[in-house]
Design a protein around this motif. Structure first.
Motif, PDB file in Angstrom:
ATOM      1  N   UNK B 197       0.844  -1.199   0.000  1.00 55.70           N
ATOM      2  CA  UNK B 197       0.000   0.000   0.000  1.00 55.70           C
ATOM      3  C   UNK B 197       0.882   1.253   0.000  1.00 55.70           C
ATOM      4  N   UNK B 198       0.538   2.201  -0.871  1.00 55.06           N
ATOM      5  CA  UNK B 198       1.295   3.444  -0.956  1.00 55.06           C
ATOM      6  C   UNK B 198       0.992   4.314   0.264  1.00 55.06           C
ATOM      7  N   UNK B 199       2.005   4.985   0.793  1.00 50.45           N
ATOM      8  CA  UNK B 199       1.833   5.814   1.988  1.00 50.45           C
ATOM      9  C   UNK B 199       2.164   7.275   1.686  1.00 50.45           C
ATOM     10  N   UNK B 200       1.536   8.175   2.448  1.00 50.86           N
ATOM     11  CA  UNK B 200       1.662   9.598   2.190  1.00 50.86           C
ATOM     12  C   UNK B 200       1.293  10.352   3.468  1.00 50.86           C
ATOM     13  N   UNK B 201       1.910  11.516   3.679  1.00 45.27           N
ATOM     14  CA  UNK B 201       1.513  12.356   4.816  1.00 45.27           C
ATOM     15  C   UNK B 201       1.344  13.798   4.361  1.00 45.27           C
ATOM     16  N   UNK B 202       0.293  14.453   4.846  1.00 45.49           N
ATOM     17  CA  UNK B 202       0.103  15.882   4.558  1.00 45.49           C
ATOM     18  C   UNK B 202      -0.244  16.621   5.849  1.00 45.49           C
ATOM     19  N   UNK B 203       0.231  17.873   5.935  1.00 47.71           N
ATOM     20  CA  UNK B 203      -0.195  18.746   7.031  1.00 47.71           C
ATOM     21  C   UNK B 203      -1.682  19.043   6.806  1.00 47.71           C
ATOM     22  N   UNK B 204      -2.457  19.033   7.889  1.00 44.54           N
ATOM     23  CA  UNK B 204      -3.918  19.051   7.758  1.00 44.54           C
ATOM     24  C   UNK B 204      -4.459  20.268   7.002  1.00 44.54           C
ATOM     25  N   UNK B 205      -3.844  21.442   7.167  1.00 44.06           N
ATOM     26  CA  UNK B 205      -4.395  22.610   6.470  1.00 44.06           C
ATOM     27  C   UNK B 205      -4.239  22.457   4.955  1.00 44.06           C
ATOM     28  N   UNK B 206      -3.059  22.032   4.519  1.00 41.11           N
ATOM     29  CA  UNK B 206      -2.843  21.769   3.092  1.00 41.11           C
ATOM     30  C   UNK B 206      -3.720  20.590   2.643  1.00 41.11           C
ATOM     31  N   UNK B 207      -3.778  19.560   3.483  1.00 39.91           N
ATOM     32  CA  UNK B 207      -4.559  18.366   3.146  1.00 39.91           C
ATOM     33  C   UNK B 207      -6.030  18.694   2.940  1.00 39.91           C
ATOM     34  N   UNK B 208      -6.587  19.489   3.845  1.00 42.30           N
ATOM     35  CA  UNK B 208      -8.001  19.872   3.719  1.00 42.30           C
ATOM     36  C   UNK B 208      -8.210  20.669   2.437  1.00 42.30           C
ATOM     37  N   UNK B 209      -7.253  21.565   2.134  1.00 42.49           N
ATOM     38  CA  UNK B 209      -7.357  22.363   0.912  1.00 42.49           C
ATOM     39  C   UNK B 209      -7.308  21.462  -0.324  1.00 42.49           C
ATOM     40  N   UNK B 210      -6.446  20.437  -0.282  1.00 44.16           N
ATOM     41  CA  UNK B 210      -6.329  19.513  -1.410  1.00 44.16           C
ATOM     42  C   UNK B 210      -7.597  18.665  -1.568  1.00 44.16           C
ATOM     43  N   UNK B 211      -8.164  18.229  -0.457  1.00 41.64           N
ATOM     44  CA  UNK B 211      -9.428  17.480  -0.539  1.00 41.64           C
ATOM     45  C   UNK B 211     -10.493  18.356  -1.188  1.00 41.64           C
ATOM     46  N   UNK B 212     -10.549  19.625  -0.787  1.00 38.06           N
ATOM     47  CA  UNK B 212     -11.568  20.526  -1.327  1.00 38.06           C
ATOM     48  C   UNK B 212     -11.357  20.777  -2.821  1.00 38.06           C
TER      49      UNK B 212
END
Lengths: 491, 491
Positions: B197-212
């Motif tokens: 399984x591929x793994x990845x980490x994002x800081x939540x503020x950037x992550x939330x922006x990317x999800x949006x």
């Protein structure tokens, strides 16, 4: 001549700062610059705050700080420089306008035009963390009344000054009834002083979803530090590119202006970076200084450059771009357009009457009647298969004449008395002791003495002598007769 | 025959539960139902947890709970029932699939198909809050290693079982290096057991922006409770309508299934509600129970109903809808389509081999070497114009032979020694005392005794006798020689 402090920062910082200063000078902004060292280099010299003590005198004398993004090295206990500067200088308000520039920058939301006003000093960003047991880590979320009053008042003053119609407050007060509840109720209170502005409140999860889906609905948003961090990145992202946003950090005496993006070390030194974010930050600075004509001139030139399709790689696209340029060529294109206005995008004209927003100095309120009514003692306990009934009985045996053990919780869930055997227990237990006096309903016994701090010292001494491991305490107070503490889940 | 517990809830709850059970029965799900009372009625009877003690026996015996949304009354110290159930039964994982149903439900992201796995028991949702001074409120964010290991392992097991390719972890470990840092490093550790399984980490503020902005990029997301609350609402919203999402709450022994939306009291009892969210929750329940054929049958009938344009008011639109229906008519339309498959939307076929995910029981780790090295004592102090140098000198005068005053912070910023006079101070002061022993570098003096809990009791006694008001303490420990506490801003 206005002196300002500037920091060239790390990564793409030096390139975009050079671009910004070149434009400021070309527009005759009439500024003088004191350059300070910040960021990676200073951290690696062993200064954990990322700024030398010499630099503070420039910041304090000039009061205005234009700052490029910096890199905080990973690991090693380095503190965020941004957080340190904001907090030390009391820059309590982070202001982030998020505007769409369609069609030049793609966005699903062409009429989006909102401003997020984020509390900048408090919340979990106080950075107070403790590992308390082998299994449990804790961070403190701190919300103060003065801090909340300042940010809420700033949001309304900003709305008024910028001819905005509505302020939406976002909290999570259905879960955090004390902290977020205080923020919400202060919003309601102060809002009454601004009858001409529409008021609204949303729970942050719904609010963030609405910003992501229907940002045109919003005008000014005011919220707590962590929520503001998240929603301002969402808004900047869906408006187009995080590379275009500027922000200000404003306090009672000082102000700092910057781009909202990071130092992007992967493209540093390659003449690829888009300087628009820092340019927009500098425009906010000019408005703050009352140099509104120059601010309008620079921002209109920036919009005209966008409109002419002269784009850096981050926003270049075959449909709307005419030329792919680097940082330097983009800068020259903006300078060449000083004095021009965009014809498709809306031209900017900052009012000549606009002034910096000045807040009243915070005046402490009359003190409430504070009464000590108990204490939460947190224990590390990992014996006897972590059976809550066993620790419950041990604790009950030492409560003495001042206190009664009201309950024990584990991760917030009541596990004693009458817990559920299914509840998973860590090695981290909260024991709530309340004063016998506060339990008594019989009027005749009400002449019992209230508990004093010394009773807590005595209780801790007994816990220690019993061989139990207390890791922290939280006193329980009533304020004007109202409980200043939450109940346990399932209490 | 499988028995399950059901609660009809508040607002639109009874209507959508009736719809869901009618469909389950029509599809021959072969379930028996024990109905319990929850929510508003129970709260207003004076039960602050929103559930009577009788109801718990049904939940425990049946292990499976299908729950309609409830209303928590405002004010009055009511605790969230959802949180209580999740925490008492150890439902540590909240699973929320977010899929777009374009063109029937409008979304900018037609290929979006992600699953958010949110930690469900910890974080600020422990609900432990204290008002500590006139000016300052505090909430505790608690993160445990067992809780984090469980959710992270569940995310990888879920990905594996559902043939998902990638798991993205989101934290704010650039600010909360201990709490969020622990989550991130446990993600890295456990991830190594899943090389496929591929793994990845994002800081939540950037992550939330990317999800949006680009939700198609994501597959499975695992994150902490509060962040998960926010991003799962964002994802559901931009996928189309929050009214269509179901979710499961899964623990080691129990599981609860529900719609992700609230009780919508404004449209209650009007036959207007869209039951799809709860139906999707029930489908997740059927899969959990291994009734995969019936799950596929119901979900395909639901998709076919959508595709045929039979829509409730929340998603009705002139372009894709053929008939505006109420809850009851929508229900009958789904039942009429049992056995049919959608032809434009992708039909669902749950694998006959799929089984409930079973996690290994958590095994406590070997204990670390814990050493007490100091204590943070928090004071309420509002004298002498709140001058940090004055409180600093008072405190220094009483440290004694065991401790040294390392620093005083206010809202996380160091104000003594060598603070900045510009820093705004509340009435809430954190005084960090460290053991003399830990300060000594001279080898010869290393035979000083380490501090003991009793030294802290003695210190508090001195603070009390000095007439100072301590409001809380946090012990400082090293674990295996590594500091289990953060530094102050500017330290």
């Amino acid at each position: 001549m206005q002196r300002i402090t500037v920091a060239y920062g790390d990564g793409i910082g030096p390139e975009i700062m050079e671009s910004t200063i070149k434009i400021l000078n070309a527009a005759n902004a009439n500024l003088e610059y004191d350059v300070i060292e910040t960021g990676e280099k200073v951290y690696l010299q062993g200064n954990t705050a990322g700024i030398s003590s010499d630099s503070w005198s420039y910041l304090k004398n000039n009061k205005i700080f234009l700052k490029a993004p910096i890199t905080t090295p990973q690991g090693g206990g380095y503190k965020s420089l941004n957080v340190t500067i904001r907090k030390t200088l009391g820059l309590f308000a982070n202001v982030r306008p998020c505007v769409a520039y369609t069609p030049y920058v793609k966005s699903y939301f062409p009429t989006m035009d909102l401003v997020i006003i984020r509390e900048n000093e408090e919340d979990l960003y106080a950075g107070i963390e403790h590992r308390q047991t082998d299994e449990v880590f804790q961070a403190l979320k701190l919300i103060s009344i003065p801090g909340t009053e300042k940010i809420v008042r700033y949001a309304f003053e900003y709305a008024k000054a910028n001819n905005r119609k509505k302020v939406t407050c976002m909290t999570k007060d259905n879960i955090m009834k004390l902290c977020d509840g205080a923020f919400h109720s202060i919003f309601n209170e102060i809002g009454e002083e601004y009858p001409e502005i529409e008021k609204d409140h949303m729970i942050i999860d719904i609010g963030a979803a609405m910003i992501a889906d229907k940002p045109e609905r919003f005008d000014v948003i005011v919220t707590l530090n962590l929520y503001g961090d998240i929603v301002s990145d969402i808004a900047a992202q869906i408006a187009g590119s995080v590379g275009l946003g500027g922000s200000s950090n404003v306090g009672e005496g000082f102000a700092m202006f910057e781009a909202i993006h990071g130092s992007a070390p992967d493209i540093a030194g390659q003449d690829k970076a888009n300087p628009s974010g820092l340019i927009n930050g500098a425009v906010m600075m000019l408005v703050h200084l009352g140099k509104n004509e120059i601010a309008s001139k620079i921002q209109n030139a920036l919009l005209k450059t966008l409109e002419d399709g002269i784009h850096t790689g981050d926003i270049y696209n075959s449909q709307n771009s005419t030329k792919l340029v680097g940082t330097k060529e983009f800068t020259d294109a903006v300078i060449a357009r000083l004095g021009q206005k965009p014809s498709i995008l809306k031209p900017i004209e900052y009012s000549n009457e606009s002034k910096p927003i000045l807040l009243k100095k915070y005046v402490p309120k009359p003190k409430l009647k504070k009464e000590l009514v108990g204490v939460d003692v947190f224990l590390c306990w990992d014996d006897q298969d972590r059976d809550p009934n066993i620790i419950g009985e041990i604790i009950t045996s030492i409560t003495g004449i001042r206190f009664k053990l009201k309950m024990i919780t584990n991760r917030g869930v009541k596990v004693y008395p009458n817990g559920m055997k299914e509840t998973f227990c860590t090695d981290h237990w909260r024991c709530r002791f309340v004063s016998i006096k506060s339990m008594v309903v019989d009027e005749e016994e009400m002449d019992l003495e209230p508990i004093a701090q010394s009773d807590i010292v005595y209780l801790l001494d007994k816990i220690d002598r019993k061989g139990l491991d207390f890791i922290k305490i939280e006193n329980l107070y009533n304020f004007d007769g109202k409980a200043g503490y939450s109940m346990g889940q399932g209490e």
